[in-house]
Design a protein around this motif. Structure first.
Motif, PDB file in Angstrom:
ATOM      1  N   CYS A  18       0.841  -1.208   0.000  1.00 30.42           N
ATOM      2  CA  CYS A  18       0.000   0.000   0.000  1.00 30.42           C
ATOM      3  C   CYS A  18       0.872   1.252   0.000  1.00 30.42           C
ATOM      4  CB  CYS A  18      -0.908   0.005   1.229  1.00 30.42           C
ATOM      5  SG  CYS A  18      -2.184  -1.254   1.235  1.00 30.42           S
ATOM      6  N   SER A  19       1.929   1.235   0.817  1.00 38.55           N
ATOM      7  CA  SER A  19       2.832   2.389   0.852  1.00 38.55           C
ATOM      8  C   SER A  19       3.660   2.481  -0.420  1.00 38.55           C
ATOM      9  CB  SER A  19       3.758   2.295   2.069  1.00 38.55           C
ATOM     10  OG  SER A  19       3.040   2.404   3.269  1.00 38.55           O
ATOM     11  N   LEU A  20       4.074   1.330  -0.949  1.00 38.80           N
ATOM     12  CA  LEU A  20       4.893   1.338  -2.157  1.00 38.80           C
ATOM     13  C   LEU A  20       4.165   1.978  -3.329  1.00 38.80           C
ATOM     14  CD1 LEU A  20       7.494   0.302  -3.668  1.00 38.80           C
ATOM     15  CD2 LEU A  20       6.111  -1.686  -4.308  1.00 38.80           C
ATOM     16  N   LYS A  21       2.930   1.570  -3.561  1.00 42.42           N
ATOM     17  CA  LYS A  21       2.216   2.057  -4.751  1.00 42.42           C
ATOM     18  C   LYS A  21       1.971   3.556  -4.703  1.00 42.42           C
ATOM     19  CE  LYS A  21      -1.866   1.419  -7.667  1.00 42.42           C
ATOM     20  NZ  LYS A  21      -1.134   1.762  -8.896  1.00 42.42           N
ATOM     21  N   THR A  80      16.787   7.459   2.884  1.00 34.63           N
ATOM     22  CA  THR A  80      16.327   8.735   3.440  1.00 34.63           C
ATOM     23  C   THR A  80      14.815   8.875   3.418  1.00 34.63           C
ATOM     24  OG1 THR A  80      16.548   9.828   1.285  1.00 34.63           O
ATOM     25  CG2 THR A  80      18.470   9.878   2.759  1.00 34.63           C
ATOM     26  N   ARG A  81      14.122   7.880   2.855  1.00 32.98           N
ATOM     27  CA  ARG A  81      12.661   7.947   2.762  1.00 32.98           C
ATOM     28  C   ARG A  81      12.054   6.679   3.356  1.00 32.98           C
ATOM     29  NH1 ARG A  81      14.725  10.605  -1.668  1.00 32.98           N
ATOM     30  NH2 ARG A  81      13.784  12.657  -2.089  1.00 32.98           N
ATOM     31  N   LEU A  82      11.002   6.859   4.157  1.00 36.64           N
ATOM     32  CA  LEU A  82      10.391   5.745   4.868  1.00 36.64           C
ATOM     33  C   LEU A  82       8.898   5.680   4.564  1.00 36.64           C
ATOM     34  CD1 LEU A  82      12.044   6.197   8.396  1.00 36.64           C
ATOM     35  CD2 LEU A  82      12.709   4.572   6.614  1.00 36.64           C
ATOM     36  N   GLY A  83       8.423   4.498   4.134  1.00 38.27           N
ATOM     37  CA  GLY A  83       7.001   4.239   3.977  1.00 38.27           C
ATOM     38  C   GLY A  83       6.539   3.348   5.119  1.00 38.27           C
ATOM     39  N   LEU A  84       5.505   3.769   5.829  1.00 38.26           N
ATOM     40  CA  LEU A  84       5.071   3.099   7.049  1.00 38.26           C
ATOM     41  C   LEU A  84       3.651   2.564   6.903  1.00 38.26           C
ATOM     42  CD1 LEU A  84       6.324   5.816   9.584  1.00 38.26           C
ATOM     43  CD2 LEU A  84       7.616   3.874   8.640  1.00 38.26           C
ATOM     44  N   GLN A 132       5.466  11.307  14.008  1.00 30.72           N
ATOM     45  CA  GLN A 132       6.187  12.579  14.063  1.00 30.72           C
ATOM     46  C   GLN A 132       7.642  12.356  14.461  1.00 30.72           C
ATOM     47  OE1 GLN A 132       4.504  15.555  16.689  1.00 30.72           O
ATOM     48  NE2 GLN A 132       6.290  16.890  16.525  1.00 30.72           N
ATOM     49  N   ARG A 133       7.859  11.508  15.461  1.00 36.70           N
ATOM     50  CA  ARG A 133       9.225  11.221  15.901  1.00 36.70           C
ATOM     51  C   ARG A 133      10.048  10.596  14.769  1.00 36.70           C
ATOM     52  NH1 ARG A 133      10.490  10.208  21.162  1.00 36.70           N
ATOM     53  NH2 ARG A 133      12.626  10.282  20.313  1.00 36.70           N
ATOM     54  N   VAL A 134       9.411   9.717  13.996  1.00 43.58           N
ATOM     55  CA  VAL A 134      10.117   9.090  12.877  1.00 43.58           C
ATOM     56  C   VAL A 134      10.514  10.142  11.841  1.00 43.58           C
ATOM     57  CG1 VAL A 134       9.919   7.459  10.962  1.00 43.58           C
ATOM     58  CG2 VAL A 134       9.006   6.853  13.216  1.00 43.58           C
ATOM     59  N   ALA A 135       9.597  11.040  11.518  1.00 44.73           N
ATOM     60  CA  ALA A 135       9.879  12.072  10.515  1.00 44.73           C
ATOM     61  C   ALA A 135      10.978  13.021  10.966  1.00 44.73           C
ATOM     62  CB  ALA A 135       8.605  12.858  10.215  1.00 44.73           C
ATOM     63  N   GLU A 136      11.159  13.150  12.275  1.00 44.29           N
ATOM     64  CA  GLU A 136      12.167  14.066  12.807  1.00 44.29           C
ATOM     65  C   GLU A 136      13.554  13.444  12.930  1.00 44.29           C
ATOM     66  OE1 GLU A 136       9.050  16.739  15.527  1.00 44.29           O
ATOM     67  OE2 GLU A 136      10.272  15.163  16.452  1.00 44.29           O
ATOM     68  N   LEU A 137      13.701  12.167  12.565  1.00 46.12           N
ATOM     69  CA  LEU A 137      14.999  11.514  12.631  1.00 46.12           C
ATOM     70  C   LEU A 137      15.995  12.214  11.703  1.00 46.12           C
ATOM     71  CD1 LEU A 137      14.024   7.734  12.599  1.00 46.12           C
ATOM     72  CD2 LEU A 137      15.164   8.947  14.461  1.00 46.12           C
ATOM     73  N   PRO A 138      17.245  12.358  12.127  1.00 48.97           N
ATOM     74  CA  PRO A 138      18.253  12.991  11.276  1.00 48.97           C
ATOM     75  C   PRO A 138      18.407  12.247   9.950  1.00 48.97           C
ATOM     76  CG  PRO A 138      19.070  12.736  13.522  1.00 48.97           C
ATOM     77  CD  PRO A 138      17.785  11.976  13.449  1.00 48.97           C
ATOM     78  N   GLY A 139      18.472  12.999   8.877  1.00 51.17           N
ATOM     79  CA  GLY A 139      18.684  12.413   7.565  1.00 51.17           C
ATOM     80  C   GLY A 139      17.444  11.963   6.838  1.00 51.17           C
ATOM     81  N   ILE A 140      16.284  12.023   7.483  1.00 51.98           N
ATOM     82  CA  ILE A 140      15.036  11.626   6.824  1.00 51.98           C
ATOM     83  C   ILE A 140      14.546  12.771   5.938  1.00 51.98           C
ATOM     84  CG2 ILE A 140      12.605  11.056   7.172  1.00 51.98           C
ATOM     85  CD1 ILE A 140      14.512   8.746   7.707  1.00 51.98           C
ATOM     86  N   GLU A 141      14.286  12.462   4.683  1.00 49.66           N
ATOM     87  CA  GLU A 141      13.799  13.469   3.742  1.00 49.66           C
ATOM     88  C   GLU A 141      12.274  13.456   3.614  1.00 49.66           C
ATOM     89  OE1 GLU A 141      15.799  13.390  -0.006  1.00 49.66           O
ATOM     90  OE2 GLU A 141      17.779  13.142   0.895  1.00 49.66           O
ATOM     91  N   GLU A 142      11.667  12.262   3.776  1.00 53.92           N
ATOM     92  CA  GLU A 142      10.205  12.204   3.687  1.00 53.92           C
ATOM     93  C   GLU A 142       9.699  10.930   4.328  1.00 53.92           C
ATOM     94  OE1 GLU A 142       6.773  13.441   0.544  1.00 53.92           O
ATOM     95  OE2 GLU A 142       8.372  12.176  -0.261  1.00 53.92           O
ATOM     96  N   VAL A 143       8.546  11.049   4.965  1.00 50.23           N
ATOM     97  CA  VAL A 143       7.835   9.915   5.548  1.00 50.23           C
ATOM     98  C   VAL A 143       6.434   9.884   4.972  1.00 50.23           C
ATOM     99  CG1 VAL A 143       6.750   9.085   7.671  1.00 50.23           C
ATOM    100  CG2 VAL A 143       9.149   9.735   7.693  1.00 50.23           C
ATOM    101  N   PHE A 144       5.962   8.687   4.610  1.00 39.66           N
ATOM    102  CA  PHE A 144       4.577   8.512   4.169  1.00 39.66           C
ATOM    103  C   PHE A 144       3.963   7.367   4.943  1.00 39.66           C
ATOM    104  CE2 PHE A 144       1.570   6.204   1.309  1.00 39.66           C
ATOM    105  CZ  PHE A 144       0.554   7.139   1.336  1.00 39.66           C
TER     106      PHE A 144
END
Length: 587
Positions: free
Chosen positions: A143-146, A299-303, A315-327
């Motif tokens: 679901c996150s991949l698509k 640098t990008r995480l799909g959850l 929010q904590r995940v998105a604030e991790l150093p080096g993360i460019e985007e979270v979905f």
């Protein structure tokens, strides 16, 4: 090509894809009106998604499903004694979890267990309709991949368990989707320790606090800000993050996990319990992501998966150093599995390179009821008011203190109301939370969420490239800019955060324009948005359900594309029969 995705377990539902596009979605609870309904095979949601798309059952080309509830009549063999099996077959309503039978029989081949012609017959499908089965966690992941357009990223799933797994990690790299954790073989080996599941620990804590697990975890998230994390370090110490990314525990199994939590939380206040599990869940998850990123530097995480319905954790995940985007896929819990199953079927046909991946813009996937439908359903209990500018009239009523509900087209996919079935109110007074909760018979510890126009989002909230896409679907908290906290207290939590939804006019003009007019009237760029339902009820679906809520004084007015609807007679004041207070009478 029509692909039907279904999930018959907890949070059951159906999704229909036309070629590679999601054409319809419906969660079973929205029809049965039983919150989080599951364990149903003859899903009403199947017929509903077919109705939405205008498709007949015989036009379905493929059914893709999770390995949960399937009629015994569709099994070739079972691990139960033969006599017991034959006796149970006589009762056509008997269902059995496929993944458990596969485990007992020691096979990953569903076709060695399931009689496809019998299953097609039970589902009233064509004789040549394909039937495919999907791994629980991979369905979450897909679901996150698509719905991301990244060339590289790490896709994570964590929940209370599915196919004997509790967490998974997939990496998108060089055009391939690589499974690093959570492979299908776990179904047979049970190699993931249930006590390693942060989501299970959170669910058990929800029950310890007196709430319903797998339903009320959001109450714990809100309550956490009022307590002290006295036991967070102790809980965190039970989780062992291996260098290869595997999570283990000092505890053995669910019973030890539950006993540990009960003992740990003895004599603690609910607030401190909530704070402890929240902080522990955050820190364990961040430790896990850190270990994974050391091996797979993305640098990008799909959850996805139920744990990531925790907006503060996200929010904590998105604030991790080096993360460019979270979905976070908006249907992150098991209700999203029908979508993931259908995507798995697409992936098998087209591969990652042929899968049409793009960002989703809206989630209005239910039946497209119109403003005419609402107006025509209003009987003598109501007063209809046709309007050329319903958004302006609604904005004025809200500015004067009214509480309205939007009934705009199709119902949303996911647990959040996003403007199709939303209750709206002014955020200017903190007291609106208490009065509206009384009318909705809710007990909440988190303020209502705000929605904000796209052009105002960054000026009001701590929004940037890391969380903007997630904020479109209200799946993450952000900080509130100091300059706005006092102006919108109804949507600001005690920790200074909010759960905003960014709205764009092309997605929902009525929803957008109400806020635009409200901003012009009072100078405030946000409105309260909470789901259009009372406590323990699924979100409203039909015009009749919306009107019943109005009749019961849950809200003061309904607004749709054609105008507004009010009660024909004012409700009685408090003390004379109305249990939810004096309604707004500005109309």
């Amino acid at each position: 090509m029509y692909i039907l995705g279904i999930h018959t377990g907890h949070d059951a539902g159906a999704a229909l894809f036309k070629d590679q596009q999601l054409a319809a979605f419906c969660k079973e609870e929205r029809l049965s009106r039983i919150k989080n309904q599951g364990g149903v095979f003859a899903l009403a949601s199947i017929d509903e998604v077919l109705r939405i798309a205008g498709v007949r059952r015989e036009e379905i080309d493929v059914v893709a499903m999770t390995r949960i509830k399937i009629p015994l009549s569709a099994y070739k063999r079972t691990s139960r004694p033969a006599k017991d099996f034959v006796d149970r077959l006589r009762d056509g309503s008997r269902l059995r979890n496929l993944y458990r039978e596969m485990y007992r029989l020691g096979t990953l081949d569903e076709l060695s267990v399931i009689d496809l012609p019998a299953l097609r017959q039970a589902m009233r499908l064509r004789e040549d309709t394909g039937i495919e089965f999907c791994n629980h966690h991979k369905a979450h992941i897909l679901c996150s991949l698509k719905y991301t357009d990244w060339q590289a990223g790490l896709y994570l799933s964590v929940d209370g368990g599915g196919d004997h797994a509790y967490y998974s990690a997939y990496e998108l790299k060089d055009g391939e989707l690589i499974c690093h954790l959570g492979e299908d073989e776990i179904l047979l080996t049970e190699s993931q320790n249930p006590a390693s599941s942060v989501a299970l620990a959170y669910a058990y804590t929800t029950a310890i606090c007196g709430f319903t697990p797998l339903r009320h975890e959001g109450k714990i998230t809100g309550l956490a800000a009022f307590g002290k994390p006295k036991a967070a370090d102790l809980i965190r110490a039970q989780y062992l993050i291996r260098d290869n990314g595997h999570i283990d525990s000092t505890l053995a199994g669910e019973s030890e996990l539950k006993a540990f939590l009960e003992e740990t939380f003895a004599d603690m206040s609910r607030e401190d319990i909530a704070a402890s599990i929240q902080v522990a869940a955050e820190e364990v998850t961040l430790d896990w992501i850190h270990a994974l990123r050391k091996r797979y530097p993305v640098t990008r995480l799909g959850l996805s998966g139920g744990l990531f319905s925790n907006v503060r954790l996200n929010q904590r995940v998105a604030e991790l150093p080096g993360i460019e985007e979270v979905f976070i896929f908006p249907g992150m819990s098991d209700e999203g599995l029908p979508v993931g199953c259908a995507i798995e079927s697409l992936l098998r046909r087209h591969g990652v390179g042929g899968l049409q991946r793009r960002r989703i813009t809206d989630l209005y996937c239910g039946y497209p009821y119109s403003g005419v439908d609402l107006m025509e359903a209003a009987d003598s209990r109501f007063r209809r008011q046709l309007e050329n500018e319903p958004a302006l009239v609604a904005a004025r009523l809200v500015a004067e203190g009214g509480i309205g509900a939007i009934f705009a087209g199709a119902m949303e996919l996911g647990p959040r109301a996003l403007g199709g079935r939303s209750i709206i109110a002014s955020p200017e007074k903190r007291e609106i939370n208490d009065s509206l909760n009384r009318r909705l018979e809710r007990t909440e510890f988190m303020p209502f969420a705000p929605y904000v126009l796209d052009q105002d989002a960054e000026s009001v909230f701590d929004i940037d490239d890391r969380n903007r896409y997630a904020c479109r679907f209200m799946t993450i908290t952000t900080g509130v800019r100091a300059a706005w906290r006092a102006a919108i207290p109804a949507v600001v939590h005690v920790d200074g955060t909010a759960r905003p939804q960014i709205v764009y006019r092309n997605d929902n003009p009525l929803y957008y324009d109400i806020l635009l007019h409200f901003k012009q009237l009072v100078g405030v760029p946000c409105l309260v948005n909470t789901s259009f339902n009372a406590h323990e009820e699924p979100i409203i679906n039909t015009p009749q359900e919306a009107l019943q809520a109005l009749a019961e004084n849950r809200i003061d007015f309904l607004v749709c594309s054609r105008g507004l609807v009010f009660r024909a007679r004012p409700s009685l004041p408090e003390g004379t029969g109305s249990e939810r207070g004096v309604p707004f009478q500005g109309a």
